[in-house]
Motif scaffolding. Structure first.
Motif, PDB file in Angstrom:
ATOM      1  N   ASP A  24      10.607  11.919 -10.203  1.00 45.18           N
ATOM      2  CA  ASP A  24      11.268  12.507  -9.037  1.00 45.18           C
ATOM      3  C   ASP A  24      12.119  11.442  -8.360  1.00 45.18           C
ATOM      4  N   LEU A  25      13.447  11.638  -8.352  1.00 46.67           N
ATOM      5  CA  LEU A  25      14.356  10.666  -7.752  1.00 46.67           C
ATOM      6  C   LEU A  25      14.115  10.537  -6.255  1.00 46.67           C
ATOM      7  N   ASN A  26      13.732  11.616  -5.598  1.00 44.36           N
ATOM      8  CA  ASN A  26      13.439  11.577  -4.170  1.00 44.36           C
ATOM      9  C   ASN A  26      12.237  10.676  -3.895  1.00 44.36           C
ATOM     10  N   ILE A  27      11.176  10.842  -4.676  1.00 47.69           N
ATOM     11  CA  ILE A  27       9.998   9.980  -4.547  1.00 47.69           C
ATOM     12  C   ILE A  27      10.333   8.559  -4.974  1.00 47.69           C
ATOM     13  N   ARG A  28      11.180   8.436  -5.990  1.00 47.69           N
ATOM     14  CA  ARG A  28      11.581   7.111  -6.458  1.00 47.69           C
ATOM     15  C   ARG A  28      12.294   6.323  -5.355  1.00 47.69           C
ATOM     16  N   GLY A  29      13.104   7.024  -4.561  1.00 46.81           N
ATOM     17  CA  GLY A  29      13.773   6.366  -3.441  1.00 46.81           C
ATOM     18  C   GLY A  29      12.763   5.776  -2.479  1.00 46.81           C
ATOM     19  N   ALA A  30      11.726   6.551  -2.153  1.00 43.27           N
ATOM     20  CA  ALA A  30      10.686   6.062  -1.257  1.00 43.27           C
ATOM     21  C   ALA A  30       9.947   4.879  -1.875  1.00 43.27           C
ATOM     22  N   PHE A  31       9.636   4.990  -3.170  1.00 38.13           N
ATOM     23  CA  PHE A  31       8.916   3.913  -3.845  1.00 38.13           C
ATOM     24  C   PHE A  31       9.733   2.620  -3.864  1.00 38.13           C
ATOM     25  N   LEU A  32      11.027   2.719  -4.214  1.00 39.05           N
ATOM     26  CA  LEU A  32      11.873   1.531  -4.290  1.00 39.05           C
ATOM     27  C   LEU A  32      11.990   0.838  -2.939  1.00 39.05           C
ATOM     28  N   HIS A  33      12.124   1.627  -1.885  1.00 37.53           N
ATOM     29  CA  HIS A  33      12.227   1.036  -0.554  1.00 37.53           C
ATOM     30  C   HIS A  33      10.970   0.244  -0.213  1.00 37.53           C
ATOM     31  N   VAL A  74       0.842  -1.206   0.000  1.00 37.66           N
ATOM     32  CA  VAL A  74       0.000   0.000   0.000  1.00 37.66           C
ATOM     33  C   VAL A  74       0.870   1.248   0.000  1.00 37.66           C
ATOM     34  N   THR A  75       1.936   1.232   0.816  1.00 38.69           N
ATOM     35  CA  THR A  75       2.829   2.396   0.875  1.00 38.69           C
ATOM     36  C   THR A  75       3.517   2.633  -0.467  1.00 38.69           C
ATOM     37  N   ALA A  76       3.971   1.558  -1.112  1.00 37.60           N
ATOM     38  CA  ALA A  76       4.593   1.702  -2.437  1.00 37.60           C
ATOM     39  C   ALA A  76       3.600   2.277  -3.437  1.00 37.60           C
TER      40      ALA A  76
END
Length: 292
Positions: A138-147, A126-128
């Motif tokens: 956005d690389l910053n958002i991408r970091g959150a998504f990948l995690h 759900v968080t992803a």
């Protein structure tokens, strides 16, 4: 469906993961599962990472100042870099701890592991999903998504390990899964670290070809040639470009600058364009001076 704003995604993502971390650590310690504790530590690092990314997203929206004329946009690049480094350090610690568990396995309640990790699949999935739309630009958002996406996959691996332990009673599968968890996260984080380092070093952002930009400029009407072309990231979403060029004429110069700037914005996603026009007078003057 209405697009979820980053602020809301960060808030809900952090809240969901904090609740899950508390439950996961509790059950992991209760039943002696290193895999659950390792996954909880990783989730804790993700909560910290989400907090850093959220802070950078907030800073990036602040107005520029006389000292920081671009504002705090570059904080998103630093956040992506910090998240990548922090994750790699955390995974190294997990691998070391898991290795020490080999040869000293403790009984693990496989069914409990499966249930807790199964909840993790839902929470992380759900968080992803909350960050899915924004991560492409956005690389910053991408970091959150990948995690979060990696965590959902990791939780799936823990469920599988719990099932195998229940069937086979091979307790060594628990530290083995911990190591696999860490390796998966390292692999998924490596590209984030590389891209964040490139942006921090003012490299040309991914998806933009310097030669393609140069070709567009030099083939634009009235442009003879260009030089001193620089392209770099102001943030994980904003790109700046500066270039010197020579024109064959000075007619309609303001219109020329506006139209060429607009073309660069549309074709390459450049948000800040600075063009300096030259007409060759300085070079001609130098040639005249050298005759004396």
């Amino acid at each position: 469906m209405e697009k979820i704003q980053p602020n809301q995604a960060f808030k809900w993502g952090i809240c969901l993961n904090i609740v899950y971390i508390i439950a996961e650590v509790g059950f992991g310690l209760l039943i002696g599962s290193m895999a659950l504790v390792a996954d909880a530590l990783h989730n804790l690092s993700d909560v910290l990472g989400l907090g850093i990314a959220w802070g950078a997203d907030w800073l990036g929206k602040l107005r520029p100042t006389l000292k920081r004329t671009y504002g705090f946009k570059s904080s998103s690049i630093l956040a992506a870099l910090i998240n990548a480094v922090f994750l790699l350090i955390a995974m190294g610690a997990i691998i070391v701890e898991a290795i020490t568990r080999f040869g000293n396995e403790q009984p693990v309640q496989g069914v409990t592991v499966m249930i807790v990790a199964g909840v993790g699949i839902v929470v992380n999935g759900v968080t992803a999903w909350l960050f899915h739309r924004g991560q492409q630009k956005d690389l910053n958002i991408r970091g959150a998504f990948l995690h979060m996406a990696a965590d959902a996959g990791v939780s799936l691996g823990v469920v599988i390990a719990g099932g195998l332990i229940t069937l086979t009673h091979w307790e060594w599968l628990d530290p083995l899964v911990s190591i696999l968890v860490a390796l998966i996260v390292v692999i998924s984080t490596w590209s984030l670290l590389r891209d964040a380092l490139n942006l921090a070093m003012a490299a040309v952002p991914n998806g933009i070809s310097t030669s393609a930009v140069e070709e567009v400029i030099e083939h634009y009407p009235t442009v003879e040639k260009c030089h001193d072309l620089h392209i770099w990231a102001l943030s994980t979403t904003d790109v700046a470009l500066t270039v010197h060029l020579t024109r064959a004429t000075s007619a309609n110069n303001d219109r020329f600058l506006e139209e060429l700037s607009q073309k660069l914005r549309q074709e390459f996603g450049v948000t800040h364009v600075t063009i300096q026009v030259e007409y060759g007078d300085y070079q001609a003057l130098q040639a005249t001076d050298n005759t004396y």
